[in-house]
Design an enzyme around this catalytic site. Structure first.
Site, mmCIF file in Angstrom:
data_model
loop_
_atom_site.group_PDB
_atom_site.id
_atom_site.type_symbol
_atom_site.label_atom_id
_atom_site.label_comp_id
_atom_site.label_asym_id
_atom_site.label_seq_id
_atom_site.Cartn_x
_atom_site.Cartn_y
_atom_site.Cartn_z
ATOM 1 N N HIS A 204 0.864 -1.330 0.045
ATOM 2 C CA HIS A 204 0.255 -0.095 0.019
ATOM 3 C C HIS A 204 0.738 1.211 0.139
ATOM 4 O O HIS A 204 0.448 2.442 -0.125
ATOM 5 C CB HIS A 204 -0.884 0.095 1.171
ATOM 6 C CG HIS A 204 -0.391 0.273 2.479
ATOM 7 N ND1 HIS A 204 0.263 -0.546 3.247
ATOM 8 C CD2 HIS A 204 -0.215 1.505 3.217
ATOM 9 C CE1 HIS A 204 0.982 -0.372 4.164
ATOM 10 N NE2 HIS A 204 0.799 0.965 4.209
HETATM 11 C C1 UD1 Z 1 -2.044 5.019 6.794
HETATM 12 C C2 UD1 Z 1 -0.494 5.352 7.201
HETATM 13 C C3 UD1 Z 1 0.529 4.335 6.813
HETATM 14 C C4 UD1 Z 1 -0.197 3.082 7.367
HETATM 15 C C5 UD1 Z 1 -1.524 2.786 6.442
HETATM 16 C C6 UD1 Z 1 -2.083 1.355 6.828
HETATM 17 C C7 UD1 Z 1 -0.040 7.801 7.155
HETATM 18 C C8 UD1 Z 1 0.661 8.951 6.770
HETATM 19 N N1 UD1 Z 1 -0.089 6.525 6.616
HETATM 20 O O1 UD1 Z 1 -1.786 5.024 5.397
HETATM 21 O O2 UD1 Z 1 1.593 4.548 7.838
HETATM 22 O O3 UD1 Z 1 0.771 1.973 6.933
HETATM 23 O O4 UD1 Z 1 -2.426 3.902 6.964
HETATM 24 O O5 UD1 Z 1 -3.123 1.335 6.294
HETATM 25 O O6 UD1 Z 1 -0.799 8.160 8.226
HETATM 26 N N2 UD1 Z 1 -9.142 4.764 2.497
HETATM 27 C C9 UD1 Z 1 -10.266 4.189 2.580
HETATM 28 N N3 UD1 Z 1 -10.789 3.728 3.725
HETATM 29 C C10 UD1 Z 1 -10.338 3.884 4.931
HETATM 30 C C11 UD1 Z 1 -9.117 4.670 5.181
HETATM 31 C C12 UD1 Z 1 -8.360 5.020 3.889
HETATM 32 O O7 UD1 Z 1 -10.867 3.790 1.490
HETATM 33 O O8 UD1 Z 1 -10.681 3.762 6.085
HETATM 34 C C13 UD1 Z 1 -8.491 5.165 1.271
HETATM 35 C C14 UD1 Z 1 -8.675 6.471 0.939
HETATM 36 O O9 UD1 Z 1 -9.066 6.264 -0.428
HETATM 37 C C15 UD1 Z 1 -7.519 6.939 1.382
HETATM 38 C C16 UD1 Z 1 -6.476 6.251 1.091
HETATM 39 O O10 UD1 Z 1 -7.063 5.045 1.333
HETATM 40 O O11 UD1 Z 1 -7.421 8.288 0.498
HETATM 41 C C17 UD1 Z 1 -5.330 6.383 1.700
HETATM 42 O O12 UD1 Z 1 -5.702 6.390 3.126
HETATM 43 P P1 UD1 Z 1 -4.813 7.642 4.241
HETATM 44 O O13 UD1 Z 1 -5.335 7.190 5.724
HETATM 45 O O14 UD1 Z 1 -4.638 8.753 3.655
HETATM 46 O O15 UD1 Z 1 -3.361 6.527 4.272
HETATM 47 P P2 UD1 Z 1 -2.866 5.200 4.288
HETATM 48 O O16 UD1 Z 1 -2.373 4.907 2.685
HETATM 49 O O17 UD1 Z 1 -4.101 4.431 4.549
#
Ligand code: UD1
Length: 364
Positions: A204
């Site tokens: 991811h």
């Molecule tokens: C975050 C953490 C990362 C961790 C990861 C585990 C930061 C900088 N990064 O990254 O260290 O390893 O979580 O999963 O905090 N999304 C959903 N549903 C959710 C959450 C996210 O669909 O419940 C999607 C959204 O499109 C979002 C993308 O995932 O834009 C990224 O989510 P985000 O929380 O920005 O960062 P992660 O890549 O999940």
């Protein structure tokens, strides 16, 4: 009166906070829990509270997804009034996600003590958003609990006083050991043949999934691996979206690849404990595989968790197909690294934190 306001936001935080909340209740330390809402999908959040018996958050800031700047700013704006109401003696943050730095920064600016669990880990790679979060959170923390001894040298190099640092071990491994017996045998349900074996894959990180050429190479490599073992791939929403956006969804349907939605904690544990290997770019899985003695190929150029290499089962390959496949063949031929359990990864890290904190709170 709330003594400690604990913060969680994203999936890797939940397995860290679970044993801390339990140890604080037993100490006792008066605690409340804030969920920033950084992760909000039931599969990325609620299922962990249910499976790990984490108390429901007292407050949910419901910030959701956005750019790093907007997400961090939204968390800060929403967290400040909570601090004003709760007036805790300290704020406790875990790990390295945006929720960690956002809440630590708000607390530090308001003169509230900051406690960081999983302090001092460094990849030395500042292109990783988590590395920025780690460095900054540690700088403004009053008390830093570390998971491995190498963390102290990193902190000293950054000018952090040794008296603020306590080596307590790994709270995530507390959770792993407490739940191992309840691990769900997902591979069996999927009909994976034990004789064939399976690889568990998670990807991811922006550096692996956002660039179409890198993602294509990685998915093609998975297809090659799937010729020899089943590939069980619980896919992060970001990775699925990137594959679809770049027209690579067909590669996810290659023979031998079993695509799953994000899994619960007990399901992930069940998948890992029976795996031939794990291939990942996650931080947590590098540690969990070391604790389980399962070989891990980490598709990154560096790790902030060097003990998983020196003592554990981890090998770094970067997103390089030749290196990944060479390591994979070595694991098939010899069983791969077995490693040993690092110091203080013994299931009692949270108890050590609670005992130390009780004394600290009574002294400030
Ligand atoms: C975050 C953490 C990362 C961790 C990861 C585990 C930061 C900088 N990064 O990254 O260290 O390893 O979580 O999963 O905090 N999304 C959903 N549903 C959710 C959450 C996210 O669909 O419940 C999607 C959204 O499109 C979002 C993308 O995932 O834009 C990224 O989510 P985000 O929380 O920005 O960062 P992660 O890549 O999940």
């Amino acid at each position: 009166m709330t003594e400690i306001l604990c913060v969680v936001g994203a999936r890797p935080n939940f397995m860290k906070i679970a044993p801390i909340m339990a140890a604080f209740a037993a100490q006792p330390i008066a605690t409340k829990l804030v969920h920033t809402g950084q992760h909000y999908d039931p599969a990325m959040s609620d299922s962990f509270f249910d499976q790990l018996g984490i108390p429901r958050p007292d407050v949910n800031l419901e910030v959701g997804s956005a750019s790093h700047a907007v997400q961090t700013a939204d968390i800060m704006r929403a967290f400040e009034p909570v601090l004003d109401v709760e007036k805790p003696r300290a704020v406790l943050v875990v790990g390295d996600v945006n929720s960690t730095i956002a809440c630590a920064l708000v607390a530090a600016k308001k003169g509230v003590k900051v406690i960081h669990v999983e302090a001092g880990l460094r990849s030395q790679d500042r292109t990783m958003p988590e590395e920025i979060n780690r460095v900054l959170t540690d700088q403004i923390s009053d008390l830093l609990y570390t998971t491995e001894r190498s963390a102290l040298a990193n902190l000293l190099r950054e000018g952090i006083a040794e008296e603020r640092v306590q080596f307590v071990g790994n709270v995530m491994i507390d959770t792993l050991r407490a739940h191992l017996e309840r691990a769900v045998p997902v591979a069996k349900t999927l009909g994976v043949k034990p004789a064939r074996g399976h690889a568990v894959v998670t990807l991811h990180r922006p550096s692996n999934v956002d660039d179409p050429a890198t993602l294509r190479r990685l998915l093609e490599t998975l297809a090659t691996i799937a010729n020899a073992v089943d590939v069980v791939f619980p896919i992060h929403p970001r990775t699925r979206a990137a594959a679809e956006r770049h027209g690579l969804a067909g590669l996810l349907a290659a023979p031998g690849i079993r695509l799953l939605p994000p899994q619960g904690y007990l399901e992930m544990l069940g998948l890992m404990v029976e795996a031939t290997l794990v291939l990942t770019d996650s931080g947590g899985l590098q540690e969990e595989t070391t604790a389980l003695g399962v070989p891990c190929i980490t598709v990154r150029e560096n790790t902030e968790r060097p003990i998983t290499i020196s003592e554990g089962t981890n090998t770094l390959t970067g997103p390089n197909p030749e290196k990944i496949l060479a390591c994979f063949r070595e694991i098939l031929a010899s069983g791969g690294k077995r490693g040993r359990l690092p110091e203080n990864w013994d299931g009692h890290a949270a108890k050590r934190i609670a005992a130390h904190l009780r004394v600290w709170l009574d002294s400030i």
